[in-house]
Enzyme design. Structure first.
Site, PDB file in Angstrom:
ATOM      1  N   ASP A  58       0.861  -1.186   0.000  1.00  0.00           N
ATOM      2  CA  ASP A  58       0.000   0.000   0.000  1.00  0.00           C
ATOM      3  C   ASP A  58       0.897   1.235   0.000  1.00  0.00           C
ATOM      4  O   ASP A  58       2.125   1.120  -0.105  1.00  0.00           O
ATOM      5  CB  ASP A  58      -0.939  -0.047   1.206  1.00  0.00           C
ATOM      6  CG  ASP A  58      -2.239   0.699   0.955  1.00  0.00           C
ATOM      7  OD1 ASP A  58      -2.320   1.479  -0.014  1.00  0.00           O
ATOM      8  OD2 ASP A  58      -3.194   0.520   1.750  1.00  0.00           O
ATOM      9  N   GLU A  73      -0.060   4.745   1.739  1.00  0.00           N
ATOM     10  CA  GLU A  73      -0.163   5.799   2.763  1.00  0.00           C
ATOM     11  C   GLU A  73       0.849   5.604   3.884  1.00  0.00           C
ATOM     12  O   GLU A  73       1.250   6.559   4.546  1.00  0.00           O
ATOM     13  CB  GLU A  73      -1.579   5.840   3.351  1.00  0.00           C
ATOM     14  CG  GLU A  73      -2.639   6.412   2.420  1.00  0.00           C
ATOM     15  CD  GLU A  73      -3.209   5.374   1.460  1.00  0.00           C
ATOM     16  OE1 GLU A  73      -2.682   4.237   1.382  1.00  0.00           O
ATOM     17  OE2 GLU A  73      -4.199   5.711   0.775  1.00  0.00           O
ATOM     18  N   HIS A 109      -2.488  -0.213  -3.810  1.00  0.00           N
ATOM     19  CA  HIS A 109      -2.958   1.129  -3.443  1.00  0.00           C
ATOM     20  C   HIS A 109      -3.761   1.760  -4.577  1.00  0.00           C
ATOM     21  O   HIS A 109      -3.340   1.723  -5.742  1.00  0.00           O
ATOM     22  CB  HIS A 109      -1.785   2.050  -3.103  1.00  0.00           C
ATOM     23  CG  HIS A 109      -2.208   3.491  -2.992  1.00  0.00           C
ATOM     24  ND1 HIS A 109      -2.905   3.967  -1.896  1.00  0.00           N
ATOM     25  CD2 HIS A 109      -2.093   4.540  -3.850  1.00  0.00           C
ATOM     26  CE1 HIS A 109      -3.176   5.249  -2.075  1.00  0.00           C
ATOM     27  NE2 HIS A 109      -2.706   5.625  -3.261  1.00  0.00           N
ATOM     28  N   HIS A 150      -1.529   1.468   6.526  1.00  0.00           N
ATOM     29  CA  HIS A 150      -2.039   2.615   7.296  1.00  0.00           C
ATOM     30  C   HIS A 150      -3.160   2.158   8.221  1.00  0.00           C
ATOM     31  O   HIS A 150      -3.653   1.028   8.103  1.00  0.00           O
ATOM     32  CB  HIS A 150      -2.580   3.673   6.324  1.00  0.00           C
ATOM     33  CG  HIS A 150      -3.594   3.092   5.371  1.00  0.00           C
ATOM     34  ND1 HIS A 150      -4.907   2.882   5.715  1.00  0.00           N
ATOM     35  CD2 HIS A 150      -3.456   2.613   4.110  1.00  0.00           C
ATOM     36  CE1 HIS A 150      -5.539   2.321   4.699  1.00  0.00           C
ATOM     37  NE2 HIS A 150      -4.672   2.140   3.705  1.00  0.00           N
ATOM     38  N   HIS A 158      -8.010   5.097   6.631  1.00  0.00           N
ATOM     39  CA  HIS A 158      -9.264   4.764   5.960  1.00  0.00           C
ATOM     40  C   HIS A 158      -9.348   3.240   5.833  1.00  0.00           C
ATOM     41  O   HIS A 158      -8.364   2.540   6.088  1.00  0.00           O
ATOM     42  CB  HIS A 158      -9.337   5.407   4.562  1.00  0.00           C
ATOM     43  CG  HIS A 158      -8.319   4.870   3.616  1.00  0.00           C
ATOM     44  ND1 HIS A 158      -7.003   5.279   3.624  1.00  0.00           N
ATOM     45  CD2 HIS A 158      -8.401   3.923   2.650  1.00  0.00           C
ATOM     46  CE1 HIS A 158      -6.329   4.620   2.697  1.00  0.00           C
ATOM     47  NE2 HIS A 158      -7.155   3.775   2.087  1.00  0.00           N
ATOM     48  N   GLU A 170      -7.683  -2.551   6.888  1.00  0.00           N
ATOM     49  CA  GLU A 170      -7.207  -3.319   5.734  1.00  0.00           C
ATOM     50  C   GLU A 170      -6.226  -4.417   6.164  1.00  0.00           C
ATOM     51  O   GLU A 170      -6.242  -5.526   5.612  1.00  0.00           O
ATOM     52  CB  GLU A 170      -6.561  -2.376   4.719  1.00  0.00           C
ATOM     53  CG  GLU A 170      -7.579  -1.429   4.088  1.00  0.00           C
ATOM     54  CD  GLU A 170      -6.943  -0.344   3.238  1.00  0.00           C
ATOM     55  OE1 GLU A 170      -5.760  -0.465   2.872  1.00  0.00           O
ATOM     56  OE2 GLU A 170      -7.623   0.655   2.957  1.00  0.00           O
TER      57      GLU A 170
HETATM   58 ZN   LIG Z   1      -4.991   1.174   1.930  1.00  0.00          ZN
END
Ligand SMILES: [Zn+2]
Length: 283
Positions: free
Chosen positions: A30, A32, A74, A118, A130, A148
């Site tokens: 990912d 972030e 991502h 994240h 998120h 996630e």
């Molecule tokens: Zn993510």
């Protein structure tokens, strides 16, 4: 917190992974949670992400990996700069794929690594926190709120593959540790509110990731979650409109104004539907 059977913790066999004859490593990457990134639409972010993934790949081969597969996980799943990736890997690209952040994982793999992760939606102090999309307020599997990392760890658990390492911000790591207590980790930054961070430099982060991956693969995998059916999934949106729309899917029921739910016996099916609900349905 993890009292429900389907998310129960179990011990896995105590032999180091590197004693196995072939070591297949799956990396879900990912963005972030990559060090020094201040916004994911920054072109520099793609270079930083690619370099961190390369550090994880190097750490895996340092530990004796015989196969490494990288899944760009991502946004549109097209962030990694292909020409800069370590040539020893194969990689997955593009986000219209049923199993999203875990596409391609199966029981032939030895271990899973998360890079650039994240915190979950509505986490305090999680940089750009998120869950799947900006439309998700919360995601629960059998009553446990997960992000996630948790959602993907359950996918790995379904195939019996341990998650042995995560890099990202401090919240991504602590939230995964609720499911995988002794997971190897590299905290590369810490959120200040949700839009600022204190970060390691890229070079320091890459060194920590490379070392951390090698160490994680060189010891016995830690306690892992169990993905045991049935799976009751509930997803709360930030806006009732999305629940209104989702309720039209025959297998989906309405829980409250902003929440829908469904129950299935196979976790990959749950995972696929979660993506429909939080990604495709809200675009
Ligand atoms: Zn993510």
């Amino acid at each position: 917190m993890l009292s429900l059977r389907s998310l129960a913790l179990v011990l896995v066999p105590a032999a180091p992974l590197t004693t196995q004859q072939s070591i297949s490593v799956y990396i879900s990457a990912d963005m972030e949670g990559v060090a020094a990134i201040s916004a994911t639409d920054d072109p520099l972010g793609r270079r930083l992400m690619t370099a961190e993934v390369n550090a994880a790949i190097a750490g895996a081969f340092d530990a004796g990996a015989t196969r490494v597969v990288v899944n760009d996980a991502h946004g549109g799943h097209n962030n990694l700069i292909q020409t800069d990736l370590d040539p020893r890997v194969t990689f997955l690209r593009g986000d219209l794929k049923p199993y999203g952040m875990m596409q391609g994982l199966d029981s032939t793999f030895t271990a899973v690594l998360f890079v650039g992760y994240h915190g979950k939606a509505r986490s305090r102090g999680g940089f750009l926190a998120h869950t799947g999309s900006g439309r998700t307020a919360d995601l629960r599997v059998n009553g446990t709120s997960i992000g996630e990392g948790g959602m993907n760890a359950l996918y790995a658990a379904w195939y019996g593959v341990p998650v042995v390492f995560i890099s990202g911000d401090s919240l991504a790591v602590s939230q995964l540790e609720a499911l995988v207590p002794d997971v190897g980790s590299a905290v590369v930054k810490t959120g200040i509110w949700n839009r600022a961070v204190r970060s390691l430099t890229p070079d320091s982060a890459r060194a920590a990731i490379r070392r951390g991956v090698t160490a994680a693969l060189g010891r016995a995998p830690s306690v892992q979650p169990v993905a045991a059916p049935p799976f009751r999934v509930e997803l709360s949106y930030t806006d009732a409109l999305y629940a209104d729309i989702a309720e039209g899917i025959p297998s989906v029921d309405r829980v409250d104004a902003t929440t829908v739910g469904f129950t299935v016996d196979e976790y990959p099916a749950a995972y696929r539907m979660i993506r429909v609900l939080y990604k495709h349905l809200t675009q």
